[in-house]
Write a protein that holds these residues in place. Structure first.
Motif: not given
Length: 430
Positions: A100-108, A127-144
């Protein structure tokens, strides 16, 4: 432990980490290799060289101990409970969120939730829990956005591997204690935690045979796992003296699947003839994927590994076969070779040789012991240490002689070299 001792220890650990990282960085710089990173397109792999593997183990163990020391005991105990990790990974795999998340891009978070028909709050918290394991990141608030870990889940076989871990292994793990109590000491493949978790009376082999979709997913998971640097076929190819077998030597890869080992052996050693044996559904049509230049030296044959071996060879390879079976059945597999064996023939067992406690990096030992638990839960089998391998071979036939154990740097699989000693009496062991 006194506070002064603890303070000294955390400083000592910091020094160990610093020294180990300096060694690793020196090798990476010298060889011009990519630096470790979580960036989406990062594909770094540390070189499997003894000094790097040793430094990696030192750094991981020291970092792990430092992390643990800086937590209070209750918090540390809480962190060791991984059920929440599994929950968020189950959501990610079941709904294929990586796609659901495009390579090189972001999605809310909201866009992702709408696409998979889930509540936005649920998707966000997962997803925010997954991000604590480095799975996805949130480069700007609300964006994956992707990290290299989440992006890897877009690969079909890796997605299969994670799905098997979540949908097959996790439910079985939760029934492990129940199976221990219900069938204490059992070696039967249909008396397992996996059996209980599936509410059945058949083994995983029969279960997969009756469900092609699950079997295909499980096969994809094994493909992904086999691509890991720690089990790379190159360790088997590069760490054994195949050239010493001479020209026209015959190698039989028992349980060799569709010929991954055979192809690499034939490519690198032009004198070898390699026969791959496996069950008919696996080997039927497998020759189609063999390059034309190798077809005269890589052949396939349907064979039940419990049936007496009828083809003579210089070397028989058992890679990742015996660890699927309890001792009772592993002995039967080894005894099936006996009728054809003659002096000078050799068996190479490419399996884990479990270390004694404290003899390898704790981070590595933890991974190996986790795999041992998996084998028990699913197959009623186990990973074996050197003593257990010796005992297994002796029980199968005293003419099996363990010649050497090669442990390639960076590999979790050893090369266990077994000779056939015709001078040793087989009486009482057949």
């Amino acid at each position: 432990m006194t506070s002064n001792t603890t303070s000294s220890r955390i400083a000592e650990l910091a020094g160990i980490i610093s020294n180990a990282v300096s060694k690793i960085q020196g090798v990476l710089t010298e060889k011009g290799l990519p630096q470790p990173s979580f960036d989406e397109d990062s594909k770094y792999v540390l070189p499997a060289e003894a000094p790097v593997v040793e430094a990696q183990g030192q750094a991981l163990d020291a970092a792990g101990e430092l992390y643990d020391l800086l937590l209070d005991p209750f918090t540390l105990l809480f962190r060791h409970g991984g059920h929440n990790n599994m929950v968020c990974q189950q959501v990610i795999t079941r709904f294929r969120i990586a796609d659901q998340v495009p390579p090189g891009g972001q999605r809310s978070f909201g866009e992702i939730a709408k696409s998979i028909d889930l509540n936005e709050q649920s998707v966000t918290r997962v997803l925010r829990h997954a991000m604590t394991m480095r799975i996805f990141c949130e480069p700007t608030p609300g964006m994956v956005a992707h990290t290299n870990i989440s992006k890897l889940l877009q690969t079909r076989h890796v997605h299969d591997w994670m799905t098997v871990a979540i949908e097959e292994m996790w439910p079985a793990a939760m029934k492990t204690v129940d199976a221990m109590q219900k069938w204490p000491g059992s070696q039967e493949p249909n008396e397992t935690a996996f059996t209980l978790s599936n509410n059945t009376t058949v083994s995983i082999y029969d279960m997969m045979a009756a469900n092609p979709q699950r079997a295909q997913r499980f096969g994809g998971a094994m493909v992904a796992y086999a691509s890991s640097p720690s089990v790379d076929i190159a360790h088997l190819i590069d760490s054994y003296d195949w050239a010493s077998l001479g020209d026209a030597a015959q190698v039989i890869d028992i349980g060799g699947g569709t010929g991954a080992v055979a192809k690499q052996l034939a490519e690198q050693f032009s004198g070898l003839q390699v026969l791959v044996q496996d069950i008919a559904p696996v080997v039927d049509g497998a020759e189609a994927d063999i390059p034309a230049t190798l077809k005269d030296r890589v052949k396939f044959m349907a064979h039940d590994l419990f049936s007496p071996q009828e083809i003579s060879a210089d070397v028989y390879v058992l890679r990742w076969v015996l660890h699927n079976w309890a001792d009772k059945y592993a002995i039967m597999i080894l005894r099936a070779l006996v009728p054809i064996l003659k002096s000078g023939m050799r068996i190479l067992i490419n399996e884990m040789c479990m270390p004694e406690p404290g003899t390898v990096a704790l981070s590595r030992e933890k991974d190996l012991r986790a795999m041992d638990l998996d084998m028990g839960a699913v197959f009623n089998s186990h990973e074996r240490n050197i003593g257990q391998w010796r005992n297994l071979l002796a029980e199968a036939d005293p003419r099996f002689e363990l010649r050497s154990v090669i442990q390639p740097p960076g590999s979790i699989l050893a090369i266990i070299e077994v000779d056939w000693d015709v001078l040793c009496s087989p009486l009482g062991n057949q």
